[in-house]
Design an enzyme around this catalytic site. Structure first.
Site, PDB file in Angstrom:
ATOM      1  N   TYR A   4     -11.612   1.490  -7.519  1.00  0.00           N
ATOM      2  CA  TYR A   4     -10.215   1.828  -7.596  1.00  0.00           C
ATOM      3  C   TYR A   4      -9.698   2.274  -8.967  1.00  0.00           C
ATOM      4  O   TYR A   4      -9.607   1.466  -9.890  1.00  0.00           O
ATOM      5  CB  TYR A   4      -9.520   0.514  -7.223  1.00  0.00           C
ATOM      6  CG  TYR A   4      -8.378   0.664  -6.306  1.00  0.00           C
ATOM      7  CD1 TYR A   4      -8.492   1.434  -5.175  1.00  0.00           C
ATOM      8  CD2 TYR A   4      -7.178   0.025  -6.588  1.00  0.00           C
ATOM      9  CE1 TYR A   4      -7.426   1.563  -4.334  1.00  0.00           C
ATOM     10  CE2 TYR A   4      -6.115   0.147  -5.749  1.00  0.00           C
ATOM     11  CZ  TYR A   4      -6.241   0.931  -4.632  1.00  0.00           C
ATOM     12  OH  TYR A   4      -5.179   1.058  -3.808  1.00  0.00           O
ATOM     13  N   TRP A   5      -9.366   3.507  -9.143  1.00  0.00           N
ATOM     14  CA  TRP A   5      -8.719   4.057 -10.346  1.00  0.00           C
ATOM     15  C   TRP A   5      -9.527   3.859 -11.630  1.00  0.00           C
ATOM     16  O   TRP A   5      -8.987   3.889 -12.726  1.00  0.00           O
ATOM     17  CB  TRP A   5      -7.299   3.489 -10.525  1.00  0.00           C
ATOM     18  CG  TRP A   5      -6.386   3.904  -9.405  1.00  0.00           C
ATOM     19  CD1 TRP A   5      -5.930   3.111  -8.377  1.00  0.00           C
ATOM     20  CD2 TRP A   5      -5.831   5.208  -9.151  1.00  0.00           C
ATOM     21  NE1 TRP A   5      -5.140   3.847  -7.524  1.00  0.00           N
ATOM     22  CE2 TRP A   5      -5.058   5.131  -7.968  1.00  0.00           C
ATOM     23  CE3 TRP A   5      -5.919   6.434  -9.812  1.00  0.00           C
ATOM     24  CZ2 TRP A   5      -4.378   6.217  -7.437  1.00  0.00           C
ATOM     25  CZ3 TRP A   5      -5.230   7.527  -9.276  1.00  0.00           C
ATOM     26  CH2 TRP A   5      -4.472   7.401  -8.107  1.00  0.00           C
ATOM     27  N   GLU A  57      -9.407   7.771   1.312  1.00  0.00           N
ATOM     28  CA  GLU A  57      -8.379   7.424   0.322  1.00  0.00           C
ATOM     29  C   GLU A  57      -8.746   8.012  -1.051  1.00  0.00           C
ATOM     30  O   GLU A  57      -7.911   8.540  -1.751  1.00  0.00           O
ATOM     31  CB  GLU A  57      -8.264   5.899   0.234  1.00  0.00           C
ATOM     32  CG  GLU A  57      -7.196   5.413  -0.723  1.00  0.00           C
ATOM     33  CD  GLU A  57      -7.047   3.895  -0.729  1.00  0.00           C
ATOM     34  OE1 GLU A  57      -7.883   3.200  -0.110  1.00  0.00           O
ATOM     35  OE2 GLU A  57      -6.088   3.407  -1.350  1.00  0.00           O
ATOM     36  N   TRP A 102       5.109   4.055   2.045  1.00  0.00           N
ATOM     37  CA  TRP A 102       4.942   3.997   0.585  1.00  0.00           C
ATOM     38  C   TRP A 102       5.662   5.196  -0.034  1.00  0.00           C
ATOM     39  O   TRP A 102       5.575   6.312   0.497  1.00  0.00           O
ATOM     40  CB  TRP A 102       3.459   4.060   0.220  1.00  0.00           C
ATOM     41  CG  TRP A 102       2.863   2.751  -0.155  1.00  0.00           C
ATOM     42  CD1 TRP A 102       2.590   2.310  -1.417  1.00  0.00           C
ATOM     43  CD2 TRP A 102       2.452   1.689   0.722  1.00  0.00           C
ATOM     44  NE1 TRP A 102       2.044   1.051  -1.366  1.00  0.00           N
ATOM     45  CE2 TRP A 102       1.957   0.647  -0.080  1.00  0.00           C
ATOM     46  CE3 TRP A 102       2.485   1.513   2.103  1.00  0.00           C
ATOM     47  CZ2 TRP A 102       1.483  -0.549   0.454  1.00  0.00           C
ATOM     48  CZ3 TRP A 102       2.016   0.332   2.642  1.00  0.00           C
ATOM     49  CH2 TRP A 102       1.520  -0.688   1.809  1.00  0.00           C
ATOM     50  N   TRP A 112       5.505   7.322  -2.975  1.00  0.00           N
ATOM     51  CA  TRP A 112       4.982   8.664  -3.326  1.00  0.00           C
ATOM     52  C   TRP A 112       4.048   9.209  -2.259  1.00  0.00           C
ATOM     53  O   TRP A 112       3.954  10.415  -2.072  1.00  0.00           O
ATOM     54  CB  TRP A 112       4.438   8.730  -4.748  1.00  0.00           C
ATOM     55  CG  TRP A 112       3.132   8.097  -5.123  1.00  0.00           C
ATOM     56  CD1 TRP A 112       2.577   6.963  -4.631  1.00  0.00           C
ATOM     57  CD2 TRP A 112       2.223   8.593  -6.145  1.00  0.00           C
ATOM     58  NE1 TRP A 112       1.391   6.697  -5.277  1.00  0.00           N
ATOM     59  CE2 TRP A 112       1.152   7.676  -6.213  1.00  0.00           C
ATOM     60  CE3 TRP A 112       2.225   9.690  -7.004  1.00  0.00           C
ATOM     61  CZ2 TRP A 112       0.076   7.839  -7.108  1.00  0.00           C
ATOM     62  CZ3 TRP A 112       1.163   9.854  -7.888  1.00  0.00           C
ATOM     63  CH2 TRP A 112       0.108   8.939  -7.934  1.00  0.00           C
ATOM     64  N   ARG A 137     -12.396  -2.488  -4.968  1.00  0.00           N
ATOM     65  CA  ARG A 137     -11.005  -2.965  -5.112  1.00  0.00           C
ATOM     66  C   ARG A 137     -10.834  -3.752  -6.412  1.00  0.00           C
ATOM     67  O   ARG A 137     -11.803  -4.138  -7.053  1.00  0.00           O
ATOM     68  CB  ARG A 137     -10.637  -3.868  -3.913  1.00  0.00           C
ATOM     69  CG  ARG A 137     -10.655  -3.190  -2.558  1.00  0.00           C
ATOM     70  CD  ARG A 137      -9.502  -2.235  -2.344  1.00  0.00           C
ATOM     71  NE  ARG A 137      -8.204  -2.854  -2.543  1.00  0.00           N
ATOM     72  CZ  ARG A 137      -7.033  -2.225  -2.356  1.00  0.00           C
ATOM     73  NH1 ARG A 137      -7.010  -0.974  -1.962  1.00  0.00           N
ATOM     74  NH2 ARG A 137      -5.896  -2.840  -2.578  1.00  0.00           N
ATOM     75  N   TYR A 140      -2.618  -0.010   4.813  1.00  0.00           N
ATOM     76  CA  TYR A 140      -1.252   0.228   4.300  1.00  0.00           C
ATOM     77  C   TYR A 140      -0.323   0.581   5.465  1.00  0.00           C
ATOM     78  O   TYR A 140       0.004   1.763   5.670  1.00  0.00           O
ATOM     79  CB  TYR A 140      -1.261   1.380   3.298  1.00  0.00           C
ATOM     80  CG  TYR A 140      -2.144   1.161   2.081  1.00  0.00           C
ATOM     81  CD1 TYR A 140      -1.872   0.129   1.175  1.00  0.00           C
ATOM     82  CD2 TYR A 140      -3.246   1.974   1.828  1.00  0.00           C
ATOM     83  CE1 TYR A 140      -2.668  -0.068   0.056  1.00  0.00           C
ATOM     84  CE2 TYR A 140      -4.045   1.780   0.709  1.00  0.00           C
ATOM     85  CZ  TYR A 140      -3.750   0.756  -0.168  1.00  0.00           C
ATOM     86  OH  TYR A 140      -4.540   0.573  -1.271  1.00  0.00           O
ATOM     87  N   GLN A 187       7.654   3.582  -7.693  1.00  0.00           N
ATOM     88  CA  GLN A 187       6.409   4.371  -7.805  1.00  0.00           C
ATOM     89  C   GLN A 187       6.717   5.738  -8.410  1.00  0.00           C
ATOM     90  O   GLN A 187       7.891   6.082  -8.572  1.00  0.00           O
ATOM     91  CB  GLN A 187       5.778   4.539  -6.413  1.00  0.00           C
ATOM     92  CG  GLN A 187       4.659   3.551  -6.136  1.00  0.00           C
ATOM     93  CD  GLN A 187       3.842   3.925  -4.923  1.00  0.00           C
ATOM     94  OE1 GLN A 187       4.341   4.524  -3.993  1.00  0.00           O
ATOM     95  NE2 GLN A 187       2.569   3.541  -4.928  1.00  0.00           N
ATOM     96  N   ASP A 224      -3.027   1.932  -9.737  1.00  0.00           N
ATOM     97  CA  ASP A 224      -2.897   0.477  -9.791  1.00  0.00           C
ATOM     98  C   ASP A 224      -3.883  -0.247 -10.699  1.00  0.00           C
ATOM     99  O   ASP A 224      -3.531  -1.164 -11.407  1.00  0.00           O
ATOM    100  CB  ASP A 224      -3.067  -0.103  -8.375  1.00  0.00           C
ATOM    101  CG  ASP A 224      -2.071   0.451  -7.373  1.00  0.00           C
ATOM    102  OD1 ASP A 224      -1.442   1.496  -7.673  1.00  0.00           O
ATOM    103  OD2 ASP A 224      -1.917  -0.132  -6.297  1.00  0.00           O
TER     104      ASP A 224
END
Ligand code: GLC
Length: 412
Positions: free
Chosen positions: A337-338, A381, A22, A24, A185, A18, A90, A152
Site C-alpha cells: 500500500y502506497w 485497486e 468515498w 475522491w 496493507r 470499501y 480527502q 494512506d
C-alpha cells in the site's frame, strides 16, 4: 461501475473492502460515468456534496448504509449527522472533475445548471481548506491524518505517525485483512495510530480551530497542495466559462492561487530533486520522493527539466509507471500500500499534467502503462510496478473510471 452503483446515486469503490461512498473516489467515478451517462455523473457529485459539512468540509466517507465489513465505521467516528460520515476529508479533486465534465458534456443545458449549482459548494470547500487548514495564510494547507492525503500508508507519514501516542485507544478489530493479504496493507502499529488520531479528533468534536492547535500530525502534503492548486485554477476557469456573476469569489480564488504558487517553492528538495511534503510541526521537509512530486505538472508548478530527469530514472527501474515511491528508495515495497505500487488515478493526473507541459513522450508512457495495466490485469485497486500484478481490492470503480475517461485512448 454499474455493479458498484448504489441506488443510482453514488458509487462505492469496491464491494466488501470499501462499501460506502468515498470522497475522491466518487469524483473520479463521476468522470468515468460522464463517458457514457452524463446524468449519472452529475448525480454522483450531487450526492457527495449533499453531505458537505456546514463549514465546507467534504467528508472522506459517507456511510449511506449499514455494513459490518469496514473498520472504522460510524460508531467510531461518532459524527452526529442524519447520514453519518467520517470526520476528516480527502484530496479536493472535485472542482477539476466538475470542470472536465462540464467542458465535455453533450447535454449543455444540464451541464450549465449543474456546474452553476456546484460553484458555491466548491468555493465553500476551498475556502474551508484555506481558512481552516491554513489559518495563517502561508499558502500551504495542512492535513491531520494520513487518510486525508489519500496516500494512506506512504513512508512520508512514518516519522510523524510515530509521534502519535496510541495509549488508551479502545480495542478494535481491523476488517481490511478479511479481504486483502496483510503483506499488501498497513501494519498493526500504523493502524493503532490511525485510530488514536480519530479518537483525538472525536474528543474535540472535530472542531477545526482546536485541532489546528493540538493535532500531533500536521503535514503540508505535496499531493493535497498540488491538487488544491489545480482545483483552484479549474474553479476559476469554470467561473469564467459560465460567466459566474460574483466577482468577489473570483478574487478570493485568484488570491489563493497566487499564494499557493509562491509557497510551492518551500516543498522543493534539492537532495531528492523532488517536491516533498513538509512536516509543519518540525518545520522540515520529509525526504521521500513519491508520485505526489509529479503532481507539480498537474498543478502548473513543475521544475520541468529536473523532474523529467527523475521521472526518466524511475521509468528505467519500473516496467509500469508511475510507482508511488522512488524504486531506488530502500523503503520501496512493490506490493505494499502506497510504498511502491501504481495507482491509476494518480497516473491520470500526472499524465494530464505532463501533456499540458508538452512532455508528450512521458505523457504517452504514463498513459500506455496505465492502459496496459487495466486492460491486461483487470480493474484492481493498485498494481505492482515491476511485473504489473493487480493487487488490493478488485472490481475497483475508480480504476474502471480512469479507463473510461482517459486510459483507453492510450491502449496500443
Ligand atoms: C484507500 C486509499 C484511498 C481511497 C480508499 C478507497 O484508503 O488509500 O486513497 O480513497 O482506499 O478507494
Amino acid at each position: 461501475m454499474r455493479d458498484n452503483s448504489r441506488g443510482g446515486r453514488y458509487t462505492i469503490p469496491s464491494a466488501r473492502l470499501y462499501p460506502f461512498q468515498w470522497n475522491w473516489d466518487s469524483c473520479f467515478c463521476a468522470l468515468g460515468w460522464a463517458a457514457f451517462d452524463e446524468a449519472r455523473a452529475w448525480k454522483e457529485l450531487e450526492t457527495l456534496f449533499a453531505h458537505q459539512w456546514p463549514g465546507g468540509m467534504v467528508p472522506h466517507i459517507i456511510f449511506h448504509e449499514h455494513h459490518d465489513s469496514y473498520f472504522p465505521g460510524p460508531a467510531v467516528w461518532q459524527v452526529k449527522r442524519d447520514v453519518p460520515t467520517s470526520g476528516i476529508t480527502q484530496p479536493p479533486v472535485a472542482a477539476s472533475i466538475v470542470r472536465a465534465i462540464y467542458e465535455r458534456a453533450t447535454d449543455r443545458e444540464t451541464a450549465e445548471r449543474m456546474a452553476r449549482a456546484m460553484i458555491p459548494k466548491l468555493f465553500l470547500n476551498h475556502q474551508w481548506w484555506h481558512g481552516q487548514r491554513d489559518p495563517d495564510g502561508t499558502g500551504l494547507v495542512a492535513v491531520y491524518h494520513p487518510w486525508e492525503t489519500g496516500r494512506d500508508n506512504s513512508p512520508e507519514w512514518d516519522a510523524a505517525l510515530k509521534t502519535v501516542s496510541k495509549e488508551g485507544i479502545a480495542p478494535y478489530q481491523r476488517r481490511d485483512l478479511d479481504h486483502v493479504q496483510a503483506a499488501c496493507r498497513p501494519s498493526h502499529d500504523d493502524y493503532d495510530r490511525y485510530v488514536a488520531l480519530v479518537e483525538l479528533f472525536r474528543r474535540h468534536d472535530y472542531d477545526q480551530g482546536i485541532l489546528y492547535r493540538l493535532t500531533p500530525f500536521k503535514i503540508a502534503d505535496a499531493g493535497i497542495n498540488f491538487i488544491l492548486l489545480r482545483a483552484n485554477r479549474d474553479l476559476l476557469r469554470l467561473m469564467d466559462e459560465i460567466k459566474y456573476p460574483d466577482s468577489a469569489l473570483r478574487a478570493d480564488v485568484a488570491a489563493w492561487i497566487a499564494r499557493q504558487e509562491k509557497a510551492a517553492a518551500l516543498l522543493w528538495d534539492d537532495g531528492t530533486q523532488s517536491y516533498c511534503s513538509r512536516d509543519l510541526l518540525t518545520g522540515r521537509n520529509i525526504a521521500a520522493s513519491t508520485s505526489a512530486s509529479f503532481l507539480s505538472f498537474y498543478a502548473g508548478v513543475a521544475k520541468k527539466d529536473e523532474q523529467i530527469r527523475v521521472l526518466e530514472r524511475w521509468g528505467g527501474d519500473a516496467e509500469f509507471m508511475v510507482p508511488s515511491l522512488d524504486p531506488a528508495d530502500p523503503r520501496f515495497d512493490r506490493k505494499r500500500y502506497w510504498r511502491g505500487p501504481v495507482w491509476v488515478v494518480v497516473n491520470f493526473m500526472i499524465g494530464r499534467g505532463l501533456k499540458e507541459y508538452g512532455c508528450e513522450e512521458q505523457a504517452r508512457r504514463v498513459g500506455r502503462d496505465t492502459a496496459r495495466l487495466i486492460a491486461e490485469k483487470s480493474f484492481c485497486e493498485y498494481f505492482d510496478p515491476l511485473d504489473g500484478e493487480g493487487l488490493g481490492g478488485n472490481r475497483f470503480s475508480w480504476t474502471a473510471a480512469v479507463w473510461l475517461a482517459w486510459a483507453r485512448d492510450y491502449y496500443p
